[in-house]
Motif scaffolding. Structure first.
Motif, short mmCIF file in Angstrom:
data_model
loop_
_atom_site.label_atom_id
_atom_site.label_comp_id
_atom_site.label_asym_id
_atom_site.label_seq_id
_atom_site.Cartn_x
_atom_site.Cartn_y
_atom_site.Cartn_z
N ALA A 37 16.91 -4.53 -3.86
CA ALA A 37 16.43 -4.67 -5.00
C ALA A 37 15.77 -5.62 -4.81
CB ALA A 37 17.53 -6.00 -5.67
N LYS A 38 15.22 -6.29 -4.05
CA LYS A 38 13.98 -6.66 -2.60
C LYS A 38 12.73 -5.52 -2.67
CE LYS A 38 11.94 -10.26 -0.88
NZ LYS A 38 11.25 -11.46 -1.76
N ALA A 39 13.20 -4.61 -2.27
CA ALA A 39 12.31 -3.83 -2.44
C ALA A 39 11.66 -3.25 -3.23
CB ALA A 39 13.08 -2.64 -1.00
N ARG A 40 12.33 -3.29 -4.70
CA ARG A 40 11.84 -2.86 -5.57
C ARG A 40 10.70 -3.57 -5.63
NH1 ARG A 40 17.30 -1.08 -6.41
NH2 ARG A 40 18.10 -3.19 -7.79
N GLU A 41 11.22 -5.37 -5.91
CA GLU A 41 10.23 -6.44 -6.21
C GLU A 41 8.77 -6.08 -4.98
OE1 GLU A 41 10.15 -11.13 -5.11
OE2 GLU A 41 12.35 -9.89 -5.56
N LEU A 42 9.30 -5.75 -4.58
CA LEU A 42 8.08 -5.69 -2.98
C LEU A 42 6.88 -4.59 -3.76
CD1 LEU A 42 9.58 -6.37 0.67
CD2 LEU A 42 8.34 -8.00 -1.06
N LEU A 43 7.86 -3.79 -3.76
CA LEU A 43 6.73 -2.81 -4.42
C LEU A 43 6.06 -2.42 -5.41
CD1 LEU A 43 5.70 0.31 -4.08
CD2 LEU A 43 8.11 1.47 -5.11
N ALA A 44 6.81 -3.03 -6.05
CA ALA A 44 5.80 -3.43 -7.87
C ALA A 44 4.67 -4.80 -6.84
CB ALA A 44 7.35 -4.52 -8.76
N GLN A 45 5.17 -5.83 -6.54
CA GLN A 45 4.20 -6.53 -6.04
C GLN A 45 2.90 -6.32 -5.51
OE1 GLN A 45 5.32 -10.00 -3.90
NE2 GLN A 45 6.91 -10.34 -5.21
N ALA A 46 2.96 -4.99 -4.48
CA ALA A 46 2.13 -4.36 -4.20
C ALA A 46 1.10 -3.49 -4.96
CB ALA A 46 2.70 -2.77 -3.13
N GLN A 47 2.34 -2.69 -6.21
CA GLN A 47 1.60 -1.79 -7.39
C GLN A 47 0.50 -2.83 -8.17
OE1 GLN A 47 5.32 0.24 -8.85
NE2 GLN A 47 4.59 1.87 -7.48
N ALA A 48 1.32 -4.34 -8.06
CA ALA A 48 0.11 -4.77 -9.28
C ALA A 48 -0.87 -5.61 -8.31
CB ALA A 48 0.60 -6.37 -9.83
N SER A 49 -0.98 -6.01 -7.09
CA SER A 49 -1.94 -6.10 -6.68
C SER A 49 -3.17 -4.72 -5.88
CB SER A 49 -1.92 -6.74 -5.22
OG SER A 49 -0.58 -8.06 -5.23
N ARG A 50 -2.74 -3.48 -5.76
CA ARG A 50 -3.38 -2.61 -5.56
C ARG A 50 -5.03 -2.55 -6.43
NH1 ARG A 50 -2.42 2.01 -2.80
NH2 ARG A 50 -0.10 1.23 -3.44
N GLU A 51 -5.55 -2.59 -7.55
CA GLU A 51 -6.67 -2.88 -7.96
C GLU A 51 -7.01 -4.10 -7.82
OE1 GLU A 51 -8.72 -3.05 -12.04
OE2 GLU A 51 -7.16 -2.37 -12.21
N LEU A 52 -6.80 -4.93 -7.29
CA LEU A 52 -7.84 -6.62 -7.49
C LEU A 52 -7.75 -6.92 -5.52
CD1 LEU A 52 -8.81 -9.28 -7.30
CD2 LEU A 52 -6.91 -10.45 -7.65
N GLY A 53 -6.51 -6.09 -4.39
CA GLY A 53 -6.64 -6.57 -3.50
C GLY A 53 -6.73 -4.62 -2.76
N GLY A 54 -7.11 -4.50 -2.88
CA GLY A 54 -7.26 -2.78 -2.15
C GLY A 54 -7.99 -2.22 -2.26
N ASN A 55 -9.37 -2.77 -2.21
CA ASN A 55 -10.82 -2.55 -1.94
C ASN A 55 -11.45 -4.11 -0.91
OD1 ASN A 55 -13.02 -1.42 -1.18
ND2 ASN A 55 -13.95 -1.07 -3.12
N LEU A 56 -10.45 -4.91 0.10
CA LEU A 56 -11.22 -6.11 0.02
C LEU A 56 -12.56 -5.73 1.83
CD1 LEU A 56 -8.74 -8.60 -0.77
CD2 LEU A 56 -11.06 -8.18 -1.96
N ALA A 57 -12.18 -4.22 1.81
CA ALA A 57 -13.16 -4.27 3.64
C ALA A 57 -14.55 -5.12 3.17
CB ALA A 57 -12.82 -2.74 3.71
N TYR A 58 -15.47 -4.78 3.95
CA TYR A 58 -16.76 -5.20 4.30
C TYR A 58 -17.69 -4.04 3.29
CZ TYR A 58 -17.23 -9.71 7.17
OH TYR A 58 -16.49 -10.82 7.23
N ASP A 59 -18.59 -3.71 2.38
CA ASP A 59 -19.61 -2.50 2.10
C ASP A 59 -20.25 -2.18 2.75
OD1 ASP A 59 -17.85 -2.86 -0.25
OD2 ASP A 59 -19.36 -4.29 -0.83
N ASP A 60 -20.31 -1.44 3.98
CA ASP A 60 -21.40 -0.24 4.07
C ASP A 60 -23.19 -0.68 4.30
OD1 ASP A 60 -22.21 0.99 6.49
OD2 ASP A 60 -21.61 2.37 5.87
N THR A 61 -23.18 -1.85 4.29
CA THR A 61 -24.74 -2.48 4.31
C THR A 61 -26.11 -1.16 4.93
OG1 THR A 61 -24.37 -4.07 5.13
CG2 THR A 61 -24.21 -4.09 2.86
#
Length: 64
Positions: A37-61
């Motif tokens: 149950a905890k693993a399902r909860e963590l997976l759902a949180q990771a999937q929900a965070s993907r769009e907002l939190g998935g690309n926080l690296a510095y941009d190559d400028t």
């Protein structure tokens, strides 16, 4: 009903004798259900965070 300590001891001895033992051992049907149950909860949180939190690296400028 409580667990059988002899069965737990046999399971632990089996794990100890393995070439590549489990990193984590979950003992008991209720504990396994809770971990699943905890693993399902963590997976759902990771999937929900993907769009907002998935690309926080510095941009190559840098320019070549």
């Amino acid at each position: 009903m409580t667990g059988d300590p002899a069965k737990l001891a046999r399971a632990l001895l089996t794990i100890a004798g393995q070439d590549k033992p489990l990193l984590r051992f979950v003992a008991g049907a209720y504990a396994i259900e809770g971990v699943e149950a905890k693993a399902r909860e963590l997976l759902a949180q990771a999937q929900a965070s993907r769009e907002l939190g998935g690309n926080l690296a510095y941009d190559d400028t840098t320019t070549a």
